[in-house]
Design an enzyme around this catalytic site. Structure first.
Site, short mmCIF file in Angstrom:
data_model
loop_
_atom_site.label_atom_id
_atom_site.label_comp_id
_atom_site.label_asym_id
_atom_site.label_seq_id
_atom_site.Cartn_x
_atom_site.Cartn_y
_atom_site.Cartn_z
N LYS A 70 35.94 37.73 48.44
CA LYS A 70 37.08 38.52 47.97
C LYS A 70 36.73 39.97 47.65
CE LYS A 70 39.74 34.58 46.28
NZ LYS A 70 40.52 34.00 45.17
N ASP A 107 46.58 36.84 44.52
CA ASP A 107 46.08 35.97 43.46
C ASP A 107 46.70 36.32 42.10
OD1 ASP A 107 44.41 34.23 44.81
OD2 ASP A 107 42.61 35.47 44.55
#
Length: 274
Positions: A70, A107
């Site tokens: 990420k 997210d």
């Protein structure tokens, strides 16, 4: 013209546990969209080659990103939304035909959805971890205006850097230290995941009305959540954030809103596949 379906996918290392294909393909079938969603194992060493190959594929719509990529994927994307500076991690990358790869982060929004649904109004939170998911969670907690945030990490310097980057006031403690009394405890690490060490701290310092939120979803019933339920605490499992962030990414990839009225059926399918 190609004779294959347009597709998106999730990449990570490991990736076998990912339930994202089940979620996205469930929604695609429900909406009769002719496309598919896959999962692809990509190592850290293979990221550059992966993006080089996918950018040449006209059917590729983009990808979701999971552990451990990420942060690293930010080197391969454009960032019109300022995600690098605001969050410092990306989990969704969209492919613009003939153009750049656009990185964003779903997210944070996915994490927030169940807290907003439940009208959570806590004043303190403990965040376990300092990786890519933790950056999104910290950003989300900051957007709620939570004034008291503690970060539990193995590496104190890394935790402090996370706070400094986010511009959030808080404190950093060791992952083996006592859990501070707080309204919310969030595990943003892979601890408790299948094949990973367990994370089962003493939850007795938490008040009786605290919420414990574990973003791990394989297994869904982690040791942390089991202990929290044993204390009668409110719990949120990993499917909450997984489905929430997937819905935001689905709109980006397939230009359609996920049919969230089917969440109960989707959750039953996810549990059956566990």
């Amino acid at each position: 013209m190609t004779d294959t379906l347009p597709y998106a996918e999730v990449i990570g290392d490991p990736i076998a546990h990912s339930k994202s294909p089940l979620i996205h393909n469930f929604w695609l079938r429900a909406l009769n969209i002719e496309a598919e969603y896959r999962k692809t194992h990509v190592t850290s060493e293979g990221l550059a080659a992966y993006f080089l190959q996918r950018r040449a594929d006209p059917d590729w719509l983009g990808c979701n990103v999971t552990i451990p990529h990420k942060i690293a994927v930010m080197d391969y994307t454009d960032d019109p939304g300022g995600v690098r500076s605001r969050i410092g991690a990306m989990n969704t990358i969209a492919s613009e035909t003939g153009g750049p790869l656009i990185g964003t982060n779903t997210d944070a929004g996915g994490f927030l959805q169940p807290l907003l649904r439940d009208q959570w109004r806590g004043q303190s939170a403990v965040l376990v971890g300092a990786g890519g998911a933790a950056r999104a969670v910290l950003f989300a907690l900051g957007s709620l205006g939570v004034p008291d945030i503690s970060i539990m990490v193995r590496d104190i310097a890394k935790g402090q850097a996370l706070l400094d980057r986010a511009g959030v006031k808080g404190r950093v403690i060791g992952i083996d230290d006592a859990v501070p009394a707080a309204d919310l405890l969030v595990n943003s690490t892979s601890l408790g995941m299948v094949g990973q060490p367990r994370f089962e701290p003493d939850l007795s310092p938490l008040p009786d009305d605290a919420t414990v939120y574990d973003i791990v979803y394989a297994p869904l019933e982690t040791g942390l959540l089991k202990a929290a339920r044993g204390r009668g605490l409110r719990t949120l499992d990993g499917l909450e954030m997984l489905i929430g962030q997937a819905a935001l990414a689905f709109d980006i990839f397939f230009d359609a809103q996920a049919p969230r009225d089917l969440d109960e059926e989707l959750r039953a399918r996810l549990l059956a596949a566990a």
